[in-house]
Design an enzyme around this catalytic site. Sequence first.
Site, PDB file in Angstrom:
ATOM      1  N   SER A  79       0.793  -1.236   0.000  1.00 14.35           N
ATOM      2  CA  SER A  79       0.000   0.000   0.000  1.00 14.35           C
ATOM      3  C   SER A  79       0.822   1.281   0.000  1.00 14.35           C
ATOM      4  O   SER A  79       0.245   2.370  -0.033  1.00 14.35           O
ATOM      5  CB  SER A  79      -0.960   0.008   1.197  1.00 14.35           C
ATOM      6  OG  SER A  79      -2.055  -0.845   0.942  1.00 14.35           O
ATOM      7  N   LYS A  82      -0.019   3.787  -2.679  1.00 16.46           N
ATOM      8  CA  LYS A  82      -1.021   4.845  -2.512  1.00 16.46           C
ATOM      9  C   LYS A  82      -0.381   6.225  -2.334  1.00 16.46           C
ATOM     10  O   LYS A  82      -1.035   7.245  -2.565  1.00 16.46           O
ATOM     11  CB  LYS A  82      -1.920   4.524  -1.312  1.00 16.46           C
ATOM     12  CG  LYS A  82      -2.774   3.271  -1.489  1.00 16.46           C
ATOM     13  CD  LYS A  82      -3.688   3.049  -0.287  1.00 16.46           C
ATOM     14  CE  LYS A  82      -4.613   1.857  -0.477  1.00 16.46           C
ATOM     15  NZ  LYS A  82      -3.966   0.565  -0.276  1.00 16.46           N
ATOM     16  N   SER A 326      -6.037   3.125   4.558  1.00 16.31           N
ATOM     17  CA  SER A 326      -5.483   2.389   3.420  1.00 16.31           C
ATOM     18  C   SER A 326      -6.568   1.717   2.590  1.00 16.31           C
ATOM     19  O   SER A 326      -6.588   0.501   2.406  1.00 16.31           O
ATOM     20  CB  SER A 326      -4.470   1.349   3.902  1.00 16.31           C
ATOM     21  OG  SER A 326      -3.590   0.989   2.851  1.00 16.31           O
TER      22      SER A 326
END
Length: 489
Positions: A79, A82, A326
């Site tokens: 993640s 992101k 997230s």
Amino acid sequence: MIRIVKSTVIILTTIAFTLTPYTQVRAITGNANMTQQLNQIIMKDPALQGAIAGISVRSAQNGAILYDYQGDVRLRPASNMKLLTAAAALKVLGENYTFLTEVQTDAKEIKKTMSGNLYLKGNGDPTLLKEDFENMAMAIKKLGVKKIKGNLVADDSRYDHVRYSLDMPWSDETTYYGAQISALTVSPTKEYDSGSIQVKVQPGTKIGERVKVTVTPETNYVKIMNRAVTVAEDGKKKITIEREHSKNTVTIEGTLPLKAKDKKEWIGVWEPTRFAATVFRQALADHGITVTGKIKTGPVPEQAKLLTKHQSMPLSELLVPFMKLSNNVHAEMLIKEMGMVKEGEGSWEKGLAILKSEVAKLGIDPNTMVIRDGSGISHVDCIAANQLSFALFSVQKEKWFPVYLNALPVAGKPEKMVGGSLRKRMKNPSTAGRVKAKTGTLSTVTSLSGYVNTKSGQTMIFSILLNNMLDETKGKKIEDTLVTILASQ
């Protein structure tokens, strides 16, 4: 044996803040004691034996590398992807960008009984709640409408109908973090897990009774098969909540002791567009408005008239649940939205092309990366730690940087929308509130990249990518240890 890259200590000359091309900021500089401490962890921690680590530490002031361990090795970022998606969205869409959800009709007259279809048009809002549909239903009621002699048509045509990113694991299909991508979705709570329901299981009032099941939002779109029973207080708490592949049947099995704490599970629904339409139809019914026809999908005709609309929170606010918690679905919807805004096509192909072009503007060559999605759920994504740390250096010059920084999880802050995925980590006074960073987790992968305010008053940028881990929990402890060393400088 893990090979340690020897760091060279040189005198750092202060320079003005400029966006220097990534390839030119290569001087290894830093503190010999810090380097020794970091190397000690990497060399001696048994959890890293057989794993691959990429670690990059930079000065936030000028971008110079203070520590580099395999920082140019491409690794799965999880993640931490992101970080790039959020930056691109802010550059392309802007911090004040909002999403409209519209209700239209092709009926010739707006009256008590309307002859025509009702259209619910989604435009990519990932934060729609049941209460938003209720507010739109209330607005239609105020127009005097009580019956709609026609169908309720859901329009999700802003994005293509490819529901899953290229490498989304089939095993994640029923999870909230693997939910289908649509331009029209609904979330169960203000954590905004788009396209999902929350299933809460509580014990019954006596032994042998079926457990009590609550679904949020309340809906008949999902069929609940409740086979779990209440057992004695000293019995086993063993509950499974699973959705059947390609269907909206959720089966609950197992046992739950009397007086046990409830169990919650978030489940991604099959076909979120129809789910949103079902929730809206129920909201209409709750406000005394009957739709005589069926729920269908299709585009809004050109001659349709607008009845009401809902405007989402601005992107600056949306980034908080997106980054703190997230949210994978938010990431992929933003990718498609960027594709739609810039290229007129809400697809991964167009959106990822925009993401790569924006990454290039941060001074990093996207041709040296593998980018397959916006969330990092892909095990094919590959980015180097030095690239992520340089991106974090570059975004500091943007006018929207305060919004970006505010969206990052904050170590040791217990409030969910402040601490986010770091709220239970690095609670020590030396790190609590002083580390703002994006976490990442996949099977065998853990990552952490962000900013740390050190004891001496400087700010360091770091990126830690750990791959091929046997235990991600141990990897997170290593991350915390490494960042604590940085904070002590």
